[in-house]
Motif scaffolding. Sequence first.
Motif, mmCIF file in Angstrom:
data_model
loop_
_atom_site.group_PDB
_atom_site.id
_atom_site.type_symbol
_atom_site.label_atom_id
_atom_site.label_comp_id
_atom_site.label_asym_id
_atom_site.label_seq_id
_atom_site.Cartn_x
_atom_site.Cartn_y
_atom_site.Cartn_z
ATOM 1 N N ILE A 1 0.547 -1.304 -0.298
ATOM 2 C CA ILE A 1 -0.097 -0.233 0.277
ATOM 3 C C ILE A 1 0.911 1.391 0.282
ATOM 4 C CG2 ILE A 1 -1.931 1.294 1.388
ATOM 5 C CD1 ILE A 1 -3.084 -1.089 2.743
ATOM 6 N N ARG A 2 0.863 2.482 -1.360
ATOM 7 C CA ARG A 2 1.999 2.808 -1.114
ATOM 8 C C ARG A 2 0.816 4.258 -0.982
ATOM 9 N NH1 ARG A 2 4.528 2.625 -7.289
ATOM 10 N NH2 ARG A 2 5.641 0.454 -6.880
ATOM 11 N N LYS A 3 1.511 5.182 -0.491
ATOM 12 C CA LYS A 3 1.449 7.189 0.086
ATOM 13 C C LYS A 3 0.269 7.814 -0.802
ATOM 14 C CE LYS A 3 3.259 10.996 2.970
ATOM 15 N NZ LYS A 3 4.276 11.417 2.848
ATOM 16 N N SER A 4 -0.260 8.218 -0.716
ATOM 17 C CA SER A 4 -1.334 8.753 -1.395
ATOM 18 C C SER A 4 -0.339 9.922 -2.552
ATOM 19 C CB SER A 4 -1.876 9.760 -0.519
ATOM 20 O OG SER A 4 -3.327 8.354 0.248
ATOM 21 N N ASP A 5 -0.535 9.578 -3.416
ATOM 22 C CA ASP A 5 -0.505 11.002 -4.316
ATOM 23 C C ASP A 5 -1.830 12.345 -4.216
ATOM 24 O OD1 ASP A 5 0.047 12.052 -6.136
ATOM 25 O OD2 ASP A 5 0.257 10.527 -8.278
ATOM 26 N N GLU A 6 -1.358 13.535 -4.049
ATOM 27 C CA GLU A 6 -1.589 14.293 -4.044
ATOM 28 C C GLU A 6 -2.264 15.065 -5.456
ATOM 29 O OE1 GLU A 6 -1.339 16.855 -0.385
ATOM 30 O OE2 GLU A 6 -1.304 14.552 0.970
ATOM 31 N N LYS A 7 -1.504 15.062 -6.054
ATOM 32 C CA LYS A 7 -1.071 15.818 -7.678
ATOM 33 C C LYS A 7 -2.624 15.352 -8.197
ATOM 34 C CE LYS A 7 3.889 15.918 -7.520
ATOM 35 N NZ LYS A 7 4.791 14.860 -7.600
ATOM 36 N N GLY A 8 -2.548 16.275 -8.604
ATOM 37 C CA GLY A 8 -3.433 16.507 -10.328
ATOM 38 C C GLY A 8 -5.229 17.144 -9.595
ATOM 39 N N GLU A 9 -5.673 16.664 -10.443
ATOM 40 C CA GLU A 9 -7.570 17.251 -10.061
ATOM 41 C C GLU A 9 -7.743 16.084 -9.652
ATOM 42 O OE1 GLU A 9 -10.318 19.365 -13.396
ATOM 43 O OE2 GLU A 9 -9.135 18.358 -14.152
ATOM 44 N N LYS A 10 -8.815 16.985 -8.685
ATOM 45 C CA LYS A 10 -9.314 16.431 -7.509
ATOM 46 C C LYS A 10 -11.078 15.384 -8.411
ATOM 47 C CE LYS A 10 -6.654 16.896 -4.759
ATOM 48 N NZ LYS A 10 -5.773 17.573 -4.852
ATOM 49 N N GLU A 11 -10.651 14.519 -8.722
ATOM 50 C CA GLU A 11 -12.208 13.868 -8.698
ATOM 51 C C GLU A 11 -12.272 12.835 -8.237
ATOM 52 O OE1 GLU A 11 -11.859 12.388 -12.789
ATOM 53 O OE2 GLU A 11 -10.406 13.495 -13.382
ATOM 54 N N VAL A 12 -12.312 12.143 -6.382
ATOM 55 C CA VAL A 12 -12.785 11.972 -5.914
ATOM 56 C C VAL A 12 -14.095 11.982 -5.156
ATOM 57 C CG1 VAL A 12 -10.866 12.969 -3.933
ATOM 58 C CG2 VAL A 12 -11.847 10.108 -4.011
ATOM 59 N N LEU A 13 -14.694 11.436 -4.490
ATOM 60 C CA LEU A 13 -15.505 12.026 -4.412
ATOM 61 C C LEU A 13 -15.559 11.642 -2.540
ATOM 62 C CD1 LEU A 13 -18.754 9.979 -6.824
ATOM 63 C CD2 LEU A 13 -17.777 11.705 -7.016
ATOM 64 N N ILE A 14 -16.570 12.510 -2.326
ATOM 65 C CA ILE A 14 -16.020 12.317 -0.429
ATOM 66 C C ILE A 14 -17.285 11.412 -0.094
ATOM 67 C CG2 ILE A 14 -15.992 14.339 1.650
ATOM 68 C CD1 ILE A 14 -14.616 15.986 -0.414
ATOM 69 N N LEU A 15 -16.907 11.100 0.418
ATOM 70 C CA LEU A 15 -18.044 9.522 1.556
ATOM 71 C C LEU A 15 -18.839 10.946 2.251
ATOM 72 C CD1 LEU A 15 -17.011 6.569 2.291
ATOM 73 C CD2 LEU A 15 -19.032 6.963 1.044
ATOM 74 N N PRO A 16 -20.084 10.500 2.607
ATOM 75 C CA PRO A 16 -21.399 11.335 3.773
ATOM 76 C C PRO A 16 -20.571 11.075 5.361
ATOM 77 C CG PRO A 16 -22.629 9.988 2.136
ATOM 78 C CD PRO A 16 -21.085 9.727 1.825
ATOM 79 N N ASP A 17 -20.977 11.455 6.192
ATOM 80 C CA ASP A 17 -20.771 11.016 7.264
ATOM 81 C C ASP A 17 -21.419 9.024 8.114
ATOM 82 O OD1 ASP A 17 -19.439 13.413 8.532
ATOM 83 O OD2 ASP A 17 -21.341 13.958 8.390
ATOM 84 N N ILE A 18 -21.228 8.724 8.309
ATOM 85 C CA ILE A 18 -21.552 6.867 8.326
ATOM 86 C C ILE A 18 -21.721 6.746 9.907
ATOM 87 C CG2 ILE A 18 -21.681 5.070 7.775
ATOM 88 C CD1 ILE A 18 -22.021 6.094 5.051
ATOM 89 N N SER A 19 -23.558 6.010 10.137
ATOM 90 C CA SER A 19 -24.126 5.480 11.135
ATOM 91 C C SER A 19 -22.548 4.506 12.046
ATOM 92 C CB SER A 19 -25.185 5.369 11.554
ATOM 93 O OG SER A 19 -25.460 4.584 10.716
ATOM 94 N N THR A 20 -22.798 4.712 13.156
ATOM 95 C CA THR A 20 -21.979 3.832 14.225
ATOM 96 C C THR A 20 -21.837 1.865 13.627
ATOM 97 O OG1 THR A 20 -22.167 5.069 15.698
ATOM 98 C CG2 THR A 20 -21.156 2.920 16.419
ATOM 99 N N CYS A 21 -20.951 2.072 12.673
ATOM 100 C CA CYS A 21 -21.243 0.338 12.930
ATOM 101 C C CYS A 21 -21.727 -0.798 13.982
ATOM 102 C CB CYS A 21 -20.170 -0.222 12.590
ATOM 103 S SG CYS A 21 -18.481 -0.609 12.812
ATOM 104 N N GLU A 22 -21.903 -2.274 13.713
ATOM 105 C CA GLU A 22 -22.286 -3.408 14.594
ATOM 106 C C GLU A 22 -21.239 -3.425 15.702
ATOM 107 O OE1 GLU A 22 -25.467 -3.959 15.467
ATOM 108 O OE2 GLU A 22 -26.054 -2.800 13.975
#
Length: 744
Positions: free
Chosen positions: A87-108
């Motif tokens: 697992i490599r370290k995140s690459d922050e370069k480039g135009e942002k297209e990734v989607l952001i997740l909503p806040d999710i309720s506490t899992c079981e």
Amino acid sequence: MRRARVKLKGAVQGVGFRPFVYRIAKELGLKGYVINDSKGVEIEVEGEEELLHRFLLRLSEEKPPLARIYSREVLFLEPAGYKDFEIRKSDEKGEKEVLILPDISTCEDCLRELFDPKNRRYRYPFINCTNCGPRFTIIEKLPYDRKNTTMKVFKMCEECEEEYKNPLDRRFHAQPNACPRCGPHVFLYDVKGNLVAEKEKALDKLVKFIKEGKIIAVKGIGGFHLICDATNEKAVGELRKRKRRKEKPFAVMFKDLKQLENYASPTELEKALLLSPERPIVLVEKKKELAPSVAPYLKRIGAFLPYSPLHHLILSSLDFPVVATSGNISDEPIVKDNKEAFEKLSELSDFILIHQRDIRRRCDDSVVKVVGGIPTFIRRSRGYAPLPVELPYSSKRKVLAVGGMLKNTFAIAFGNKAIPSQHIGDIDSITNLNTFEKEVYDFMKLYEFEPEIVVCDLHPRYETTKWAERFAREREIKLVKVQHHYAHILSCMAENKVKDKVLGIAWDGTGYGEDGTLWGGEFLVCDYRSYERAFHFKPFRLIGGEKAVKEPRRVALSLLFELFGEKAIGMELPTLNAFGEKEVENLFKVWKSGINSPFSSSVGRLFDAVSSLLGIKHVLSYEGQGAMMIEDLYDPNEKGFYPYSMDGKKIVWDEIISGLIEEKDVRKASTRFINTLARICLDIAKELEIPNVCLSGGVMQNDPLVSRIKELLEEKGFKVFTHQRVSPNDSGLCIGQAFYGMVI
């Protein structure tokens, strides 16, 4: 031996995607890497061709439950000679297209740990893992890494760090990861700013105070709630008094589904919504009365279940449900910051519970209602925002759509998607306009988004329209204005990906028409680039303009004057009894002169008028109150309806109103009014012979009306489309606007 390069776009960061990829690659003996980048996730794997095919299949079939893949690109290449999988370290370069997740309720899994005395996170209010917890409300910029969130100020202890770095751990790269040793804590203050208790003792005191009938401001995921005992009429009444919220219903949070079913009768679909990871407020039918002031005059309550560890801890210590309403002065944005809470909520609450995890952006609770058998948003926000709405076509344009003035959300659009914001609210004050502007710039910064076109409503006096005009002028970009009801229908077409011409039935309270009058009872023939106003209800005057919006008796009076002229003054009707005799005479003169009495064709206003004519509600304490009370009276066994006539393109309501006045049974009259509206939809659909019909506008939140329209039209072979991804009310306008900006 082959190598596959896989690029995934969508909601693929912060959902445990990299450890999932790591695990299946290791299990299959494949080499390579996985990395987060500005567009999503990139994977390179190499090994035997058959194993690569199996890897790609498992990538689709076994992906984490919160992941949403919107595009997948696979390229087969010659091997690169990787020695292992990493697992490599995140690459922050480039135009942002990734989607952001909503806040999710506490899992079981986290819930089990929360209530396990042997677990190191026992009763810790900020427990979370990769499968749950805050996302949208804590992220400051992309990619979604801890250093880019409000959790960056908390240095993880050794145990948390070990979990965070272990690809096989449930908390691998869970950005809000924390424990009692290294994370945020809660603190209880009185309204003068004196510390009462902290950590576990703060929760004990809070529970004690709620039991005593106190009102507590509690900092949650996307802002503060005002919480009190929902069975204590004195406490709920005091909250109404302090919040200056006369009758608008409060949302109620229940410990669990079993407790909720003691007070309400949710359907199977409503139960599924209540238990979903998004945990929206769901409108359900009351069975047993809570405090009468919770939802006066209505048969439904807005119910929801705990969605954060803090909520679970509070409710688990109480044997009754609580009112959990937005922590704000009515009509202002929800309070999110600690300092702001002491400034604005000290007069509304008795105590204030804060914590140290900053909320980056406000996010109210979402509200969902089953309409016509389909879950329909009344408000789309926490749990759903900022997930995108996929559009029928893709465009290279970048569009900012600012929405309407009421129930505002805005959207940014690029590629084949529009991303609607969380609920902003009514843009009817400087405070709310400033909040709107701040959230727009926040979105632009978060997504590194620079619009080429800005789209707004046609209404010249909407604050959002004025703002869009200034914004376009300053940026020297194109400004596009879209008629209100056409935007409603476009939003329904876009989210349902209807590409053919449609009959759009857009009914709401008000919208600025191209002829300068107020529309709201529209039958539009639409495609993606234009519309024709095929039919509409006969216009009537709103006596006193804005006053008529809040006083259904004024709209009813206008209809009576239209029908009977001056003779209406002496009639013995509930509407006339709601005024003094001299007042009615003066209002007749105003109506006759037309002074400050604009014309409207609004079905929403017709609902208001009917509520007054039947003696249900003469003066509203919140928008839509009369219509909601009429809806509650609907009798599905009553199939009767009132006659109506046509005058060219105008639907003449005279006979409908005359029939209502003569009807002695209020329940029957309410039902027949709704049935008549559905019958009109059928008759016009048959005349126009357009196979696809889209329903939109705030009136289309009425369950019996939408159900009856669908039943009648579908029997005759029409295909009826309603909203599922965004609301039919004005908060869905931005999607229609955004789509228009993409296709013109």
